[in-house]
Design a protein around this motif. Structure first.
Motif, short mmCIF file in Angstrom:
data_model
loop_
_atom_site.label_atom_id
_atom_site.label_comp_id
_atom_site.label_asym_id
_atom_site.label_seq_id
_atom_site.Cartn_x
_atom_site.Cartn_y
_atom_site.Cartn_z
N VAL A 26 29.31 -23.34 -76.36
CA VAL A 26 29.54 -24.54 -75.57
C VAL A 26 29.93 -25.61 -76.58
N ILE A 27 31.09 -26.22 -76.35
CA ILE A 27 31.59 -27.27 -77.23
C ILE A 27 31.70 -28.54 -76.41
N ALA A 28 31.16 -29.62 -76.96
CA ALA A 28 31.22 -30.91 -76.27
C ALA A 28 31.74 -31.98 -77.21
N SER A 29 32.57 -32.84 -76.65
CA SER A 29 33.06 -34.04 -77.34
C SER A 29 32.49 -35.22 -76.57
N VAL A 30 31.74 -36.07 -77.25
CA VAL A 30 30.95 -37.11 -76.59
C VAL A 30 31.39 -38.50 -77.04
N THR A 31 31.60 -39.38 -76.07
CA THR A 31 31.81 -40.79 -76.34
C THR A 31 30.62 -41.53 -75.74
N VAL A 32 29.78 -42.06 -76.60
CA VAL A 32 28.56 -42.75 -76.15
C VAL A 32 28.92 -44.17 -75.73
N THR A 33 28.50 -44.55 -74.52
CA THR A 33 28.76 -45.89 -74.01
C THR A 33 27.50 -46.74 -73.92
N ASN A 34 26.34 -46.09 -73.92
CA ASN A 34 25.07 -46.80 -73.87
C ASN A 34 24.10 -46.07 -74.81
N PRO A 35 24.08 -46.45 -76.10
CA PRO A 35 23.28 -45.71 -77.08
C PRO A 35 21.80 -45.62 -76.75
N GLU A 36 21.23 -46.66 -76.20
CA GLU A 36 19.81 -46.65 -75.88
C GLU A 36 19.51 -45.60 -74.80
N GLN A 37 20.29 -45.60 -73.74
CA GLN A 37 20.09 -44.63 -72.67
C GLN A 37 20.43 -43.22 -73.15
N PHE A 38 21.41 -43.10 -74.05
CA PHE A 38 21.81 -41.80 -74.56
C PHE A 38 20.67 -41.11 -75.29
N GLU A 39 19.76 -41.86 -75.86
CA GLU A 39 18.60 -41.27 -76.53
C GLU A 39 17.75 -40.44 -75.56
N GLU A 40 17.66 -40.89 -74.32
CA GLU A 40 16.93 -40.14 -73.29
C GLU A 40 17.63 -38.81 -73.01
N TYR A 41 18.95 -38.85 -72.93
CA TYR A 41 19.73 -37.62 -72.75
C TYR A 41 19.49 -36.66 -73.92
N LYS A 42 19.53 -37.18 -75.13
CA LYS A 42 19.32 -36.32 -76.31
C LYS A 42 17.96 -35.63 -76.25
N LYS A 43 16.95 -36.37 -75.81
CA LYS A 43 15.61 -35.78 -75.71
C LYS A 43 15.61 -34.60 -74.74
N TRP A 44 16.17 -34.80 -73.56
CA TRP A 44 16.15 -33.75 -72.54
C TRP A 44 17.13 -32.62 -72.85
N SER A 45 18.26 -32.94 -73.45
CA SER A 45 19.20 -31.86 -73.79
C SER A 45 18.65 -31.00 -74.93
N THR A 46 17.94 -31.61 -75.86
CA THR A 46 17.29 -30.85 -76.93
C THR A 46 16.28 -29.88 -76.33
N HIS A 47 15.51 -30.36 -75.38
CA HIS A 47 14.53 -29.50 -74.70
C HIS A 47 15.24 -28.33 -74.02
N ALA A 48 16.32 -28.61 -73.32
CA ALA A 48 17.07 -27.55 -72.62
C ALA A 48 17.62 -26.53 -73.62
N MET A 49 18.13 -26.99 -74.74
CA MET A 49 18.65 -26.08 -75.77
C MET A 49 17.55 -25.17 -76.30
N GLN A 50 16.38 -25.74 -76.53
CA GLN A 50 15.26 -24.95 -77.05
C GLN A 50 14.80 -23.92 -76.03
N VAL A 51 14.67 -24.32 -74.78
CA VAL A 51 14.19 -23.43 -73.73
C VAL A 51 15.15 -22.26 -73.52
N HIS A 52 16.45 -22.50 -73.66
CA HIS A 52 17.44 -21.48 -73.34
C HIS A 52 18.08 -20.82 -74.56
#
Length: 96
Positions: free
Chosen positions: A6-32
């Protein structure tokens, strides 16, 4: 069976909110069982005018596993947290 990615190219528009995404996406990566090959880092364009922004490369044992990751409840929670925080272009690619 070949690995897939899976390849993603990301343009962050709200860095503070993006931290929440990083937390949950990291969890998803670990689980799977995603192997994180790239998550950000220095980018140097060698040809053309492509600027991929923040780049993520995840490795999975099969195309089916890579594709299924996107639809998991864990990643869907990450996606919901990301809403309005980033623009992402994402593909699933079968390896050799």
């Amino acid at each position: 069976m070949s690995s897939s990615y899976v390849i993603a190219s990301v343009t962050v528009t709200n860095p503070e909110q993006f931290e929440e995404y990083k937390k949950w996406s990291t969890h998803a990566m670990q689980v799977h069982g995603a192997e994180v090959c790239i998550r950000g880092g220095k980018v140097e364009v060698l040809e053309g005018d492509w600027n991929p922004g923040l780049t993520v490369l995840l490795k999975f044992p099969s195309f089916e596993a890579a594709r299924a990751f996107y639809d998991t409840p864990e990643y869907q929670k990450a996606k919901a947290a990301r809403d309005g925080a980033a623009v992402i272009r994402m593909v699933c690619i079968e390896g050799v």
